[in-house]
Design a protein around this motif. Structure first.
Motif, PDB file in Angstrom:
ATOM      1  N   LEU A  20       0.826  -1.205   0.000  1.00 55.80           N
ATOM      2  CA  LEU A  20       0.000   0.000   0.000  1.00 55.80           C
ATOM      3  C   LEU A  20       0.865   1.261   0.000  1.00 55.80           C
ATOM      4  CD1 LEU A  20      -2.910  -1.124   2.344  1.00 55.80           C
ATOM      5  CD2 LEU A  20      -2.969  -0.811  -0.155  1.00 55.80           C
ATOM      6  N   ARG A  21       2.002   1.205   0.660  1.00 59.10           N
ATOM      7  CA  ARG A  21       2.955   2.320   0.580  1.00 59.10           C
ATOM      8  C   ARG A  21       3.349   2.542  -0.878  1.00 59.10           C
ATOM      9  NH1 ARG A  21       7.724   0.997   3.853  1.00 59.10           N
ATOM     10  NH2 ARG A  21       8.127  -0.431   2.141  1.00 59.10           N
ATOM     11  N   ARG A  22       3.631   1.454  -1.585  1.00 60.25           N
ATOM     12  CA  ARG A  22       4.013   1.549  -2.990  1.00 60.25           C
ATOM     13  C   ARG A  22       2.853   2.080  -3.839  1.00 60.25           C
ATOM     14  NH1 ARG A  22       6.968   3.335  -6.523  1.00 60.25           N
ATOM     15  NH2 ARG A  22       7.088   2.188  -8.460  1.00 60.25           N
ATOM     16  N   VAL A  23       1.636   1.672  -3.546  1.00 55.96           N
ATOM     17  CA  VAL A  23       0.462   2.187  -4.253  1.00 55.96           C
ATOM     18  C   VAL A  23       0.421   3.704  -4.146  1.00 55.96           C
ATOM     19  CG1 VAL A  23      -2.071   2.339  -4.197  1.00 55.96           C
ATOM     20  CG2 VAL A  23      -0.947   0.104  -4.037  1.00 55.96           C
ATOM     21  N   MET A  24       0.616   4.216  -2.943  1.00 59.52           N
ATOM     22  CA  MET A  24       0.559   5.664  -2.733  1.00 59.52           C
ATOM     23  C   MET A  24       1.662   6.377  -3.514  1.00 59.52           C
ATOM     24  SD  MET A  24      -2.151   5.868  -1.015  1.00 59.52           S
ATOM     25  CE  MET A  24      -2.308   7.416  -0.175  1.00 59.52           C
ATOM     26  N   GLU A  25       2.808   5.727  -3.637  1.00 61.08           N
ATOM     27  CA  GLU A  25       3.914   6.306  -4.417  1.00 61.08           C
ATOM     28  C   GLU A  25       3.597   6.320  -5.914  1.00 61.08           C
ATOM     29  OE1 GLU A  25       7.053   3.672  -3.252  1.00 61.08           O
ATOM     30  OE2 GLU A  25       7.402   4.709  -1.351  1.00 61.08           O
ATOM     31  N   LEU A  26       2.817   5.356  -6.373  1.00 58.10           N
ATOM     32  CA  LEU A  26       2.474   5.262  -7.789  1.00 58.10           C
ATOM     33  C   LEU A  26       1.397   6.270  -8.211  1.00 58.10           C
ATOM     34  CD1 LEU A  26       2.441   1.379  -8.177  1.00 58.10           C
ATOM     35  CD2 LEU A  26       4.097   2.962  -9.181  1.00 58.10           C
ATOM     36  N   LEU A  27       0.609   6.718  -7.258  1.00 55.98           N
ATOM     37  CA  LEU A  27      -0.440   7.696  -7.563  1.00 55.98           C
ATOM     38  C   LEU A  27       0.162   9.090  -7.677  1.00 55.98           C
ATOM     39  CD1 LEU A  27      -3.197   6.531  -5.047  1.00 55.98           C
ATOM     40  CD2 LEU A  27      -3.150   6.109  -7.521  1.00 55.98           C
ATOM     41  N   ASP A  28      -0.458   9.928  -8.500  1.00 56.62           N
ATOM     42  CA  ASP A  28      -0.082  11.335  -8.518  1.00 56.62           C
ATOM     43  C   ASP A  28      -0.400  11.916  -7.143  1.00 56.62           C
ATOM     44  OD1 ASP A  28       0.632  11.251 -11.199  1.00 56.62           O
ATOM     45  OD2 ASP A  28      -1.365  11.862 -11.883  1.00 56.62           O
ATOM     46  N   PRO A  29       0.342  12.932  -6.704  1.00 53.98           N
ATOM     47  CA  PRO A  29       0.059  13.521  -5.380  1.00 53.98           C
ATOM     48  C   PRO A  29      -1.399  13.947  -5.202  1.00 53.98           C
ATOM     49  CG  PRO A  29       2.162  14.304  -6.181  1.00 53.98           C
ATOM     50  CD  PRO A  29       1.531  13.530  -7.314  1.00 53.98           C
ATOM     51  N   THR A  48      -1.690  -1.282  21.232  1.00 54.44           N
ATOM     52  CA  THR A  48      -2.090  -0.014  21.836  1.00 54.44           C
ATOM     53  C   THR A  48      -2.049   1.089  20.781  1.00 54.44           C
ATOM     54  OG1 THR A  48       0.179   0.562  22.415  1.00 54.44           O
ATOM     55  CG2 THR A  48      -1.073  -0.730  24.045  1.00 54.44           C
ATOM     56  N   PRO A  49      -2.686   2.205  21.047  1.00 52.27           N
ATOM     57  CA  PRO A  49      -2.597   3.320  20.093  1.00 52.27           C
ATOM     58  C   PRO A  49      -1.146   3.730  19.805  1.00 52.27           C
ATOM     59  CG  PRO A  49      -4.378   3.718  21.635  1.00 52.27           C
ATOM     60  CD  PRO A  49      -3.641   2.488  22.127  1.00 52.27           C
ATOM     61  N   GLU A  50      -0.302   3.721  20.817  1.00 53.55           N
ATOM     62  CA  GLU A  50       1.103   4.095  20.625  1.00 53.55           C
ATOM     63  C   GLU A  50       1.834   3.085  19.738  1.00 53.55           C
ATOM     64  OE1 GLU A  50      -0.721   5.850  24.053  1.00 53.55           O
ATOM     65  OE2 GLU A  50      -0.336   3.717  23.714  1.00 53.55           O
ATOM     66  N   LYS A  51       1.584   1.813  19.986  1.00 53.13           N
ATOM     67  CA  LYS A  51       2.222   0.776  19.175  1.00 53.13           C
ATOM     68  C   LYS A  51       1.751   0.864  17.731  1.00 53.13           C
ATOM     69  CE  LYS A  51       3.349  -4.122  19.024  1.00 53.13           C
ATOM     70  NZ  LYS A  51       3.206  -5.436  19.667  1.00 53.13           N
ATOM     71  N   LEU A  52       0.461   1.074  17.544  1.00 51.71           N
ATOM     72  CA  LEU A  52      -0.081   1.203  16.195  1.00 51.71           C
ATOM     73  C   LEU A  52       0.486   2.421  15.469  1.00 51.71           C
ATOM     74  CD1 LEU A  52      -3.788   0.192  16.759  1.00 51.71           C
ATOM     75  CD2 LEU A  52      -2.235  -0.834  15.090  1.00 51.71           C
ATOM     76  N   ALA A  53       0.621   3.526  16.175  1.00 51.47           N
ATOM     77  CA  ALA A  53       1.162   4.741  15.552  1.00 51.47           C
ATOM     78  C   ALA A  53       2.585   4.508  15.065  1.00 51.47           C
ATOM     79  CB  ALA A  53       1.112   5.907  16.538  1.00 51.47           C
ATOM     80  N   GLY A  54       3.404   3.862  15.877  1.00 47.67           N
ATOM     81  CA  GLY A  54       4.775   3.567  15.468  1.00 47.67           C
ATOM     82  C   GLY A  54       4.824   2.588  14.317  1.00 47.67           C
ATOM     83  N   TYR A  55       3.980   1.591  14.360  1.00 49.72           N
ATOM     84  CA  TYR A  55       3.933   0.576  13.304  1.00 49.72           C
ATOM     85  C   TYR A  55       3.525   1.208  11.980  1.00 49.72           C
ATOM     86  CZ  TYR A  55       2.688  -3.949  11.148  1.00 49.72           C
ATOM     87  OH  TYR A  55       2.600  -5.052  10.332  1.00 49.72           O
ATOM     88  N   MET A  56       2.495   2.015  12.012  1.00 52.06           N
ATOM     89  CA  MET A  56       2.004   2.631  10.786  1.00 52.06           C
ATOM     90  C   MET A  56       3.016   3.613  10.202  1.00 52.06           C
ATOM     91  SD  MET A  56      -0.643   0.919  10.498  1.00 52.06           S
ATOM     92  CE  MET A  56      -1.253   1.623   8.996  1.00 52.06           C
ATOM     93  N   SER A  57       3.665   4.384  11.051  1.00 53.52           N
ATOM     94  CA  SER A  57       4.614   5.374  10.539  1.00 53.52           C
ATOM     95  C   SER A  57       5.804   4.715   9.852  1.00 53.52           C
ATOM     96  CB  SER A  57       5.075   6.314  11.649  1.00 53.52           C
ATOM     97  OG  SER A  57       5.876   5.624  12.582  1.00 53.52           O
ATOM     98  N   ALA A  58       6.081   3.459  10.180  1.00 57.37           N
ATOM     99  CA  ALA A  58       7.163   2.739   9.499  1.00 57.37           C
ATOM    100  C   ALA A  58       6.818   2.496   8.027  1.00 57.37           C
ATOM    101  CB  ALA A  58       7.427   1.403  10.198  1.00 57.37           C
ATOM    102  N   PHE A  59       5.542   2.520   7.692  1.00 61.47           N
ATOM    103  CA  PHE A  59       5.112   2.300   6.315  1.00 61.47           C
ATOM    104  C   PHE A  59       4.811   3.623   5.614  1.00 61.47           C
ATOM    105  CE2 PHE A  59       4.191  -1.646   8.543  1.00 61.47           C
ATOM    106  CZ  PHE A  59       4.835  -2.541   7.723  1.00 61.47           C
TER     107      PHE A  59
END
Length: 136
Positions: A20-29, A48-59
């Motif tokens: 999904l990170r790659r999908v976002m890169e393939l789309l025009d801004p 936890t919300p904190e764990k999820l935030a860190g996990y998501m930001s890695a992508f």
């Protein structure tokens, strides 16, 4: 875009989020800013919300991670045709979670517009999104 899973998932979730990170890169801004990725954890005890935030930001820092009570997760699963089941913990207390691996596209009204199987190429998802964004 909606995906369910959990942060301790050994394969499906990180692969899907990387795609999904790659999908976002393939789309025009201008297209990418119209798409929001939501990852809903079906393991609220560990995610936890904190764990999820860190996990998501890695992508992607714009991806949103969330979880809810089991009752709300059950409703979400029912409404989206998704599945999850917490497996029995081992002697050390570790457990895995069985879950659907498809990725769903919901429109702004919450209607299901597309469902991609695990492993769908990012270029295909981006192409589908481009078509759907033109429709709006």
């Amino acid at each position: 875009i909606l995906n369910i899973g959990y942060t301790n998932c050994p394969n499906y979730c990180p692969t899907t989020l990387a795609n999904l990170r790659r999908v976002m890169e393939l789309l025009d801004p201008s297209q990418a800013e119209q798409v929001q990725v939501f990852f809903v954890s079906v393991d609220p005890a560990r995610d936890t919300p904190e764990k999820l935030a860190g996990y998501m930001s890695a992508f992607n820092p714009n991806f949103i991670g969330a979880t809810a009570s089991p009752a709300v997760l059950d409703l979400l699963a029912t409404e989206t045709g998704s599945y999850y089941k917490l497996d029995q913990p081992d002697a050390a207390g570790y457990y895995t979670v069985e879950h659907s691996t498809n990725t769903l596209l919901l429109d702004r009204a919450g209607r299901l517009r597309a469902s991609w199987s695990y492993g769908t190429e990012p270029a295909q998802i981006a192409a589908d999104l481009r078509l759907l964004l033109v429709e709006k």
